[in-house]
Motif scaffolding. Structure first.
Motif, short mmCIF file in Angstrom:
data_model
loop_
_atom_site.label_atom_id
_atom_site.label_comp_id
_atom_site.label_asym_id
_atom_site.label_seq_id
_atom_site.Cartn_x
_atom_site.Cartn_y
_atom_site.Cartn_z
N SER A 5 0.83 -1.21 0.00
CA SER A 5 0.00 0.00 0.00
C SER A 5 0.86 1.26 0.00
CB SER A 5 -0.93 0.00 1.22
OG SER A 5 -1.75 -1.14 1.20
N ILE A 6 1.85 1.30 0.90
CA ILE A 6 2.70 2.49 0.98
C ILE A 6 3.52 2.66 -0.30
CG2 ILE A 6 4.62 3.55 2.24
CD1 ILE A 6 3.59 2.22 4.75
N ALA A 7 4.03 1.54 -0.83
CA ALA A 7 4.81 1.62 -2.07
C ALA A 7 3.94 2.15 -3.22
CB ALA A 7 5.37 0.25 -2.42
N ASP A 8 2.69 1.70 -3.28
CA ASP A 8 1.81 2.18 -4.35
C ASP A 8 1.52 3.67 -4.20
OD1 ASP A 8 1.71 -0.23 -5.60
OD2 ASP A 8 -0.23 -0.85 -4.76
N ILE A 9 1.39 4.14 -2.97
CA ILE A 9 1.19 5.58 -2.76
C ILE A 9 2.39 6.36 -3.29
CG2 ILE A 9 1.03 7.38 -0.99
CD1 ILE A 9 -0.61 5.39 0.68
N PHE A 10 3.59 5.88 -2.95
CA PHE A 10 4.79 6.56 -3.46
C PHE A 10 4.87 6.46 -4.98
CE2 PHE A 10 6.49 6.28 0.94
CZ PHE A 10 6.92 7.60 1.06
N VAL B 77 2.39 6.33 -7.07
CA VAL B 77 1.44 7.31 -7.63
C VAL B 77 2.03 8.72 -7.54
CG1 VAL B 77 -0.80 8.42 -7.26
CG2 VAL B 77 -0.63 5.94 -7.18
N LEU B 78 2.68 9.03 -6.42
CA LEU B 78 3.31 10.35 -6.28
C LEU B 78 4.40 10.55 -7.32
CD1 LEU B 78 3.58 10.67 -2.37
CD2 LEU B 78 1.99 11.86 -3.91
N ILE B 79 5.19 9.49 -7.54
CA ILE B 79 6.24 9.58 -8.57
C ILE B 79 5.61 9.82 -9.95
CG2 ILE B 79 7.97 8.22 -9.81
CD1 ILE B 79 8.64 6.88 -7.11
N SER B 80 4.53 9.09 -10.22
CA SER B 80 3.85 9.26 -11.51
C SER B 80 3.32 10.69 -11.67
CB SER B 80 2.69 8.26 -11.60
OG SER B 80 1.98 8.46 -12.80
N SER C 150 5.42 4.04 -13.86
CA SER C 150 5.16 3.93 -12.42
C SER C 150 3.67 3.69 -12.16
CB SER C 150 5.63 5.20 -11.69
OG SER C 150 5.05 6.34 -12.26
N LEU C 151 2.78 4.32 -12.97
CA LEU C 151 1.35 4.10 -12.80
C LEU C 151 0.94 2.70 -13.26
CD1 LEU C 151 -0.74 5.98 -11.59
CD2 LEU C 151 -1.46 6.61 -13.89
N GLN C 152 1.61 2.21 -14.28
CA GLN C 152 1.35 0.83 -14.73
C GLN C 152 1.66 -0.17 -13.61
OE1 GLN C 152 4.50 -0.79 -16.92
NE2 GLN C 152 3.71 -2.81 -16.38
N GLN C 153 2.73 0.10 -12.87
CA GLN C 153 3.08 -0.79 -11.76
C GLN C 153 2.02 -0.77 -10.66
OE1 GLN C 153 5.64 -2.95 -11.57
NE2 GLN C 153 6.13 -2.39 -13.68
N VAL C 154 1.41 0.40 -10.46
CA VAL C 154 0.36 0.51 -9.44
C VAL C 154 -0.85 -0.34 -9.83
CG1 VAL C 154 -1.26 2.08 -8.32
CG2 VAL C 154 1.11 2.79 -8.72
N PHE C 155 -1.24 -0.26 -11.11
CA PHE C 155 -2.44 -0.99 -11.56
C PHE C 155 -2.13 -2.42 -11.99
CE2 PHE C 155 -3.80 3.49 -12.44
CZ PHE C 155 -4.82 3.50 -11.51
N ARG C 156 -0.84 -2.80 -11.96
CA ARG C 156 -0.40 -4.17 -12.31
C ARG C 156 -0.78 -4.54 -13.74
NH1 ARG C 156 0.22 -2.59 -7.43
NH2 ARG C 156 0.24 -4.07 -5.67
N TYR C 157 -0.72 -3.57 -14.66
CA TYR C 157 -0.98 -3.87 -16.06
C TYR C 157 0.23 -4.57 -16.68
CZ TYR C 157 -5.11 -0.85 -15.92
OH TYR C 157 -6.32 -0.29 -15.62
#
Length: 367
Positions: free
Chosen positions: A81-86, A88-91, A296-303
């Motif tokens: 969860s925390i990694a995904d927040i970061f 998204v911020l990077i994106s 970075s956003l692709q990694q969040v959504f696991r595409y």
């Protein structure tokens, strides 16, 4: 050497150099003159060690996980969860940076070249070009940078060498500047260091490097090359115009290119040559920022890949580019974003590196 990994250390250097040389090259002499007066080259050089800190932390943590990008291994270090927040911020950061860079590009094009063209059209054309280009994998992303880098370096170095003939050494004295204060020097150092945050692109390249242990060498070599170019551009511009006049120029590097020539009419339009190559350098900078935002956003959504995300990011980046109401707000947005990026992209890799050390995660960094 791992033959399954296609990217060499020199290619990583090329990508970082191509990424960082961009919009900042046009105005850096003015920023440094405002901060350090005749000591502007010294102020410009002082930003390199600060920028190296962020590069070192990023390279150090990436070397511990040579088979994964930072966006992946960060989940094991700080939690999903925390990694995904970061992530998204990077994106958002790189999407916003791409938007503001496009706006600066549009402002310069409308002021210098396309005086009757709506700025929205200029921005949109560059944005579509970048959007089509980033629909490739990281290896082809690397090859695009490698293809354009010689044109950028040869032109910039030619301008510096020719401009050096017209330098008055008295304009560069004293080397420490007149009436320079610690506050102004520090501000100039931060401004200079913020220009190098493109080193974060190494997070994409490490999993494909033949020798991932050499990523720090690649980052350091890239910073040295870019730092040398920036210091020489600042010295050449100040040597020609003096600190006081440089402070008044909107685009001092462009004025330097306009003021030089070779032979008796053999080559008088260095400014045309500079603008052509500057457009290429802006493209490579936006190309990387857009790619990092989408990846970075692709990694969040696991595409599976970043192409779908890149398409949806296009209108967002376009909106970001139109947020500033005028050229003054453009530079304000740019300065604030650069400082936020310098802090964020230094502290986040530092946090990951410390956690990896404390929890003894990752392999040994044996460089």
């Amino acid at each position: 050497m791992n033959n399954n990994r296609p990217i060499t250390t020199i290619q990583v250097v090329a990508v970082v150099v191509s990424t960082i040389i961009g919009i900042g090259i046009l105005s850096i002499p003015r920023y440094m003159a405002e901060a350090g007066d005749s000591g502007a080259p010294l102020v410009s050089a002082s930003g390199i060690p600060v920028a190296f800190l962020g590069c070192w932390f990023t390279a150090a943590v990436c070397r511990k996980f040579p088979n994964e990008t930072l966006f992946v291994f960060s989940r094991r270090l700080v939690g999903r969860s925390i990694a995904d927040i970061f992530n998204v911020l990077i994106s958002l950061f790189f999407a916003f940076t791409a938007g503001i860079t496009m706006r600066q590009f549009g402002e310069v094009c409308v002021a210098v070249v396309f005086k009757k063209t709506p700025i929205e059209a200029v921005i949109l054309l560059m944005l579509i070009l970048a959007a089509l280009s980033i629909r490739r994998n990281i290896v082809k992303f690397t090859y695009v940078h490698i293809f354009y880098l010689p044109f950028i370096l040869l032109t910039v170095l030619s301008i510096i060498l020719v401009a050096m003939k017209n330098v008055d050494a008295l304009n560069l004295l004293p080397l420490t500047g007149n009436y320079i204060t610690f506050s102004s020097f520090s501000k100039g150092t931060v401004t200079s260091a913020a220009l190098y945050q493109g080193t974060f692109v190494i997070t994409l390249l490490v999993p494909l490097m033949k020798k991932p242990q050499q990523v720090l060498k690649a980052g350091a070599a890239a910073l040295f090359i870019i730092g040398f170019i920036y210091v020489m551009i600042v010295a050449a511009t100040l040597g020609m115009f003096g600190a006081q006049e440089t402070k008044l120029l909107a685009y001092p590097t462009l004025e330097t290119a306009r003021s030089i020539s070779i032979g008796a009419g053999l080559l008088e339009r260095f400014d045309a040559l500079f603008i052509t190559v500057w457009v290429i350098s802006i493209f490579t900078t936006i190309f990387t920022n857009y790619y990092l935002a989408a990846y970075s956003l692709q990694q969040v959504f696991r595409y599976k890949d970043h192409r779908l995300v890149s398409s949806f990011s296009l209108p967002l980046i376009f909106v970001f580019s139109l947020l500033p109401r005028n050229i003054y707000q453009v530079y304000t947005f740019s300065s604030v974003t650069a400082i936020i990026g310098l802090i964020f992209l230094t502290l986040y890799p530092l946090l990951l590196w410390l956690i990896a050390l404390i929890r003894q995660k990752g392999g040994l960094s044996n460089e």
